[in-house]
Structures are given as structure tokens and as C-alpha cells.
Write a protein that holds these residues in place. Sequence first.
Motif, PDB file in Angstrom:
ATOM      1  N   PRO A  49       0.466 155.392  47.140  1.00  0.00           N
ATOM      2  CA  PRO A  49      -0.897 153.969  46.841  1.00  0.00           C
ATOM      3  C   PRO A  49       0.147 152.952  47.536  1.00  0.00           C
ATOM      4  O   PRO A  49       1.126 152.543  47.833  1.00  0.00           O
ATOM      5  CB  PRO A  49      -0.624 153.959  45.131  1.00  0.00           C
ATOM      6  CG  PRO A  49       0.183 155.030  44.321  1.00  0.00           C
ATOM      7  CD  PRO A  49       0.762 155.598  45.826  1.00  0.00           C
ATOM      8  N   LEU A  51      -1.022 148.489  47.217  1.00  0.00           N
ATOM      9  CA  LEU A  51      -1.802 146.369  46.753  1.00  0.00           C
ATOM     10  C   LEU A  51      -1.392 145.834  47.927  1.00  0.00           C
ATOM     11  O   LEU A  51      -2.222 145.855  49.049  1.00  0.00           O
ATOM     12  CB  LEU A  51      -1.575 146.291  46.400  1.00  0.00           C
ATOM     13  CG  LEU A  51      -2.088 145.213  45.457  1.00  0.00           C
ATOM     14  CD1 LEU A  51      -3.456 144.975  45.509  1.00  0.00           C
ATOM     15  CD2 LEU A  51      -1.594 144.235  45.003  1.00  0.00           C
ATOM     16  N   ARG A  52      -0.503 145.230  48.375  1.00  0.00           N
ATOM     17  CA  ARG A  52      -0.013 144.423  49.641  1.00  0.00           C
ATOM     18  C   ARG A  52       0.477 145.011  50.924  1.00  0.00           C
ATOM     19  O   ARG A  52      -0.349 144.508  51.589  1.00  0.00           O
ATOM     20  CB  ARG A  52       1.376 144.448  48.824  1.00  0.00           C
ATOM     21  CG  ARG A  52       1.331 142.661  47.913  1.00  0.00           C
ATOM     22  CD  ARG A  52       3.004 142.898  47.346  1.00  0.00           C
ATOM     23  NE  ARG A  52       3.215 144.337  46.171  1.00  0.00           N
ATOM     24  CZ  ARG A  52       2.507 144.395  45.541  1.00  0.00           C
ATOM     25  NH1 ARG A  52       1.998 143.600  44.545  1.00  0.00           N
ATOM     26  NH2 ARG A  52       2.441 145.494  44.487  1.00  0.00           N
ATOM     27  N   THR A  53       0.914 146.404  51.103  1.00  0.00           N
ATOM     28  CA  THR A  53       0.419 147.163  52.589  1.00  0.00           C
ATOM     29  C   THR A  53      -0.706 147.739  53.074  1.00  0.00           C
ATOM     30  O   THR A  53      -1.045 146.929  54.218  1.00  0.00           O
ATOM     31  CB  THR A  53       1.698 148.041  52.768  1.00  0.00           C
ATOM     32  OG1 THR A  53       2.897 147.709  51.376  1.00  0.00           O
ATOM     33  CG2 THR A  53       2.344 148.778  53.896  1.00  0.00           C
ATOM     34  N   HIS A 128      11.985 150.778  54.534  1.00  0.00           N
ATOM     35  CA  HIS A 128      10.401 149.783  54.499  1.00  0.00           C
ATOM     36  C   HIS A 128      10.193 148.909  54.967  1.00  0.00           C
ATOM     37  O   HIS A 128      10.935 147.604  54.424  1.00  0.00           O
ATOM     38  CB  HIS A 128      10.329 149.622  52.464  1.00  0.00           C
ATOM     39  CG  HIS A 128       8.771 148.613  52.466  1.00  0.00           C
ATOM     40  ND1 HIS A 128       8.125 148.697  53.282  1.00  0.00           N
ATOM     41  CD2 HIS A 128       8.692 148.782  51.368  1.00  0.00           C
ATOM     42  CE1 HIS A 128       7.019 148.046  52.680  1.00  0.00           C
ATOM     43  NE2 HIS A 128       7.462 148.201  51.128  1.00  0.00           N
ATOM     44  N   GLN A 131       8.517 144.863  54.287  1.00  0.00           N
ATOM     45  CA  GLN A 131       8.932 144.244  54.009  1.00  0.00           C
ATOM     46  C   GLN A 131      10.286 143.367  53.682  1.00  0.00           C
ATOM     47  O   GLN A 131      10.436 142.747  53.662  1.00  0.00           O
ATOM     48  CB  GLN A 131       9.544 145.968  52.297  1.00  0.00           C
ATOM     49  CG  GLN A 131       9.652 144.819  51.503  1.00  0.00           C
ATOM     50  CD  GLN A 131       8.418 143.696  50.318  1.00  0.00           C
ATOM     51  OE1 GLN A 131       7.559 144.264  50.841  1.00  0.00           O
ATOM     52  NE2 GLN A 131       8.464 142.802  49.701  1.00  0.00           N
ATOM     53  N   MET A 227       7.552 155.049  43.862  1.00  0.00           N
ATOM     54  CA  MET A 227       6.764 156.219  43.945  1.00  0.00           C
ATOM     55  C   MET A 227       6.988 157.967  43.881  1.00  0.00           C
ATOM     56  O   MET A 227       8.543 157.151  45.213  1.00  0.00           O
ATOM     57  CB  MET A 227       5.773 155.750  44.657  1.00  0.00           C
ATOM     58  CG  MET A 227       5.239 154.641  44.673  1.00  0.00           C
ATOM     59  SD  MET A 227       3.375 154.448  45.711  1.00  0.00           S
ATOM     60  CE  MET A 227       5.123 153.000  47.107  1.00  0.00           C
ATOM     61  N   CYS A 261      10.277 143.157  46.072  1.00  0.00           N
ATOM     62  CA  CYS A 261       9.414 143.333  47.359  1.00  0.00           C
ATOM     63  C   CYS A 261       7.699 143.590  46.011  1.00  0.00           C
ATOM     64  O   CYS A 261       6.649 143.525  46.530  1.00  0.00           O
ATOM     65  CB  CYS A 261       9.950 144.647  47.190  1.00  0.00           C
ATOM     66  SG  CYS A 261       9.780 146.618  46.896  1.00  0.00           S
ATOM     67  N   GLN A 262       7.649 143.696  44.315  1.00  0.00           N
ATOM     68  CA  GLN A 262       6.934 143.929  43.938  1.00  0.00           C
ATOM     69  C   GLN A 262       6.088 145.399  45.070  1.00  0.00           C
ATOM     70  O   GLN A 262       5.918 145.875  45.838  1.00  0.00           O
ATOM     71  CB  GLN A 262       5.531 143.101  44.038  1.00  0.00           C
ATOM     72  CG  GLN A 262       6.071 141.799  43.910  1.00  0.00           C
ATOM     73  CD  GLN A 262       4.914 140.543  43.646  1.00  0.00           C
ATOM     74  OE1 GLN A 262       4.592 140.401  42.116  1.00  0.00           O
ATOM     75  NE2 GLN A 262       4.773 139.715  44.702  1.00  0.00           N
ATOM     76  N   PRO A 263       5.578 146.130  43.461  1.00  0.00           N
ATOM     77  CA  PRO A 263       4.871 145.602  42.425  1.00  0.00           C
ATOM     78  C   PRO A 263       6.426 145.776  41.058  1.00  0.00           C
ATOM     79  O   PRO A 263       7.327 146.595  40.985  1.00  0.00           O
ATOM     80  CB  PRO A 263       4.456 146.836  41.730  1.00  0.00           C
ATOM     81  CG  PRO A 263       4.435 147.702  42.705  1.00  0.00           C
ATOM     82  CD  PRO A 263       5.251 148.368  44.217  1.00  0.00           C
ATOM     83  N   ARG A 289       4.256 139.456  53.532  1.00  0.00           N
ATOM     84  CA  ARG A 289       3.694 139.936  54.376  1.00  0.00           C
ATOM     85  C   ARG A 289       3.273 139.955  55.760  1.00  0.00           C
ATOM     86  O   ARG A 289       2.790 141.489  56.832  1.00  0.00           O
ATOM     87  CB  ARG A 289       3.096 141.498  52.919  1.00  0.00           C
ATOM     88  CG  ARG A 289       4.612 141.700  51.737  1.00  0.00           C
ATOM     89  CD  ARG A 289       5.446 142.539  53.189  1.00  0.00           C
ATOM     90  NE  ARG A 289       5.105 143.667  53.234  1.00  0.00           N
ATOM     91  CZ  ARG A 289       4.649 144.720  53.332  1.00  0.00           C
ATOM     92  NH1 ARG A 289       4.724 144.928  51.288  1.00  0.00           N
ATOM     93  NH2 ARG A 289       4.570 145.869  53.992  1.00  0.00           N
TER      94      ARG A 289
HETATM   95  N1   CP Z   1       5.557 145.847  48.586  1.00  0.00           N
HETATM   96  C1   CP Z   1       4.639 146.577  49.028  1.00  0.00           C
HETATM   97  O1   CP Z   1       4.631 147.256  49.576  1.00  0.00           O
HETATM   98  O2   CP Z   1       3.586 146.960  47.604  1.00  0.00           O
HETATM   99  P1   CP Z   1       2.758 148.047  47.940  1.00  0.00           P
HETATM  100  O3   CP Z   1       3.158 149.059  47.464  1.00  0.00           O
HETATM  101  O4   CP Z   1       1.700 147.673  46.636  1.00  0.00           O
HETATM  102  O5   CP Z   1       1.786 148.504  49.026  1.00  0.00           O
END
Ligand code: CP
Length: 308
Positions: A49, A51-53, A128, A131, A227, A261-263, A289
Motif C-alpha cells: 500500500p 498514500l504519499r508515494t 527508501h 523519502q 509493512m 516519514c508517515q504513516p 516528496r
Molecule cells: N512515506 C511514505 O512512503 O508514505 P506511503 O507509504 O503512504 O507512500
Amino acid sequence: MHQDFLTFLDFTQEQAKHLLEFAIDLKTHPEKYGKPLEGMAIVALFEKPSLRTRVTFDVGINQLGGHMVYVDSQGAELKKREDPKDVGNNLAQWAKAIVARVFSHETLQDLAAGSDVPVINALCDKFHPCQALADYISMQEHLGSVAGKTMAYVGDGNNVTHSLLILGILLGCHQVVVTPKGHDIAAQIKETVIDLAQAHNVKLTFTHQISDLQHCDVIYTDTWLSMGDDTPLADIKEKFMPYQVNEALVEQSNAKFVMHCQPAHRDLEITSSLMDSDKSLLMTQSSNRLHAQNAILSYLLAKPSLQS
Ligand code: CP
Ligand code: NVA
């Protein structure tokens, strides 16, 4: 010859500094660089999964004149259906680059081996790098420089830690890594970054004692469970709680800012109040990002004059 973007270990100090400066210039003066991806299709392949990337690559590729084709792997590892070398070879018939978020770094290497267009690491088990570039842009913007400053990473030693260490050392940023016992960074990467720090005259400290964190400019943390790690939270929470990034740790270390970095998981690895405070760089990092990746895409795909 194409160039992949899998890890900053492939970069010299000069190339890393150049990419950081270029990213800031592209962010500030996008009109200077036109639409370097005009007419190009870029495939973004995700095994995990995001969101940001996902969103920042889509928005950024559009800003640069190209368009993104999102491919998910129905939640399965790519190699279960098809050899990643064949996937890379097929995608390269239609796209000018492959952005990939995968479980294993080897999958990225196989994609790259099969494809004659650049492969960009959008997160794997080891690194990463997109990031990390966004994070050092954020540090430069808020502290005026990266070289000579100190970043303290507190929490689980993981993919994000590895990329922060590698790029940070190349940029001259001193590093402190505070992890619970048993959650150190990967042994092989530890050896590599110790050598890299020596070569670049950067201070690098590893400790398990949170009380050792006496001075830093920023404190960085990440999720305690990355993850793909199915460890129940209850099994590690007690061990990690003393490593929470909270107001007391900020006071102890004199940190000017906190980063993630989130989440993020509110009141686990970082307090909710710090996330929402004026010490938080979380939304700056998230915003950057986009600019980091626009620079990486331009660096790999645009005219050679952008490259050092
Ligand atoms: N920081 C980051 O990569 O966020 P995502 O996992 O939402 O892409
Ligand atoms: N270490 C985290 C980073 C998420 C952006 C993970 O791999 O899940």
C-alpha cells in the motif's frame, strides 16, 4: 546506457549534493526546466500500500508533462505470477521509466536487469531513497544547511533508517541511531555506513540507550512495524515505548524539529501533540516528496545538462 535509482549507495558525495540543490532549484523555479517528461508514460508498480508515494508520483509526473500508469500486483509478490525480469522487459516496451514499491530489493534488481529504462525505488525492504531526499530537502529548508547538523533516528532500524544514513553521510550530516536491542539496522549496511562515515568525516553513533541522546538538531522516527512485518503490536509495544519520540525527549536532546516519514501512529512512536506542534516537519516532508521525485525523474530522464 540508462541509470537506475535504487539506493544512494550508487551516488558520489558530489552527485548527492548536486541532486539536493537541483531539487530545491526545481521546486523554486520549475519554469526554468519546462516539461522534461513531455509525452512520456511512466509505470508505477506497487506490491504494498501507499498514500504519499503513489499520489506524489502521479501528480509530479503530470507536472513534468508525462503521465503515470498505476499497476498493482493484487497484493501479491510480483514474482509469484511472472519473473520480474520479464515484467521489466515488458514494461520497458511501453514506458520510459518504472517506479516500483516491492517487498524485496532483489525484485528491483531483477526488474532493472530485464528493463532498458530506469527503475526507481519507491520503497523496498532495504531502502527508501525518495523519502530520504525529501527529508534532507526539508532539513535544508528549515535549518539552512544539512552539512554539520545532527540527525537522531529513534526507533526501529529499517529501510528508512538505511537511506537516511547513506544520504545524510554523503551530505555531511552527523548521525545518531537509537534502537531497542534486537532492532538494529541490517548488519551489512551498518558496516557500509561506518566506512562511509569515516571516508566523509561524519560522526556516526549507534546506541540502545535513549539517555545517550544528549544533543541533536532533529529527531526522526518511523513506525515500529514496517509493512510486511506481521509481529503483533502487543509483542513489541513494551520494548519500544521507552523509545517514543515525545516532549521529554525533545527537551533532553534540544532538538529543534521532529520528523517522521508517515504513516505515523499517534501516541505510539510519536506523541500526537508533537505531531501537531510547531516542531513538526511532517507535512513539509510530505510536501517535499513531490519535489524530490520530480528532481529524480528529471535527473534520470531529462537532457544530460541536468546531470553532473
Ligand atoms: N512515506 C511514505 O512512503 O508514505 P506511503 O507509504 O503512504 O507512500
Ligand atoms: N518503514 C516503513 C516505511 C513506510 C513509508 C515501512 O517499510 O513500512
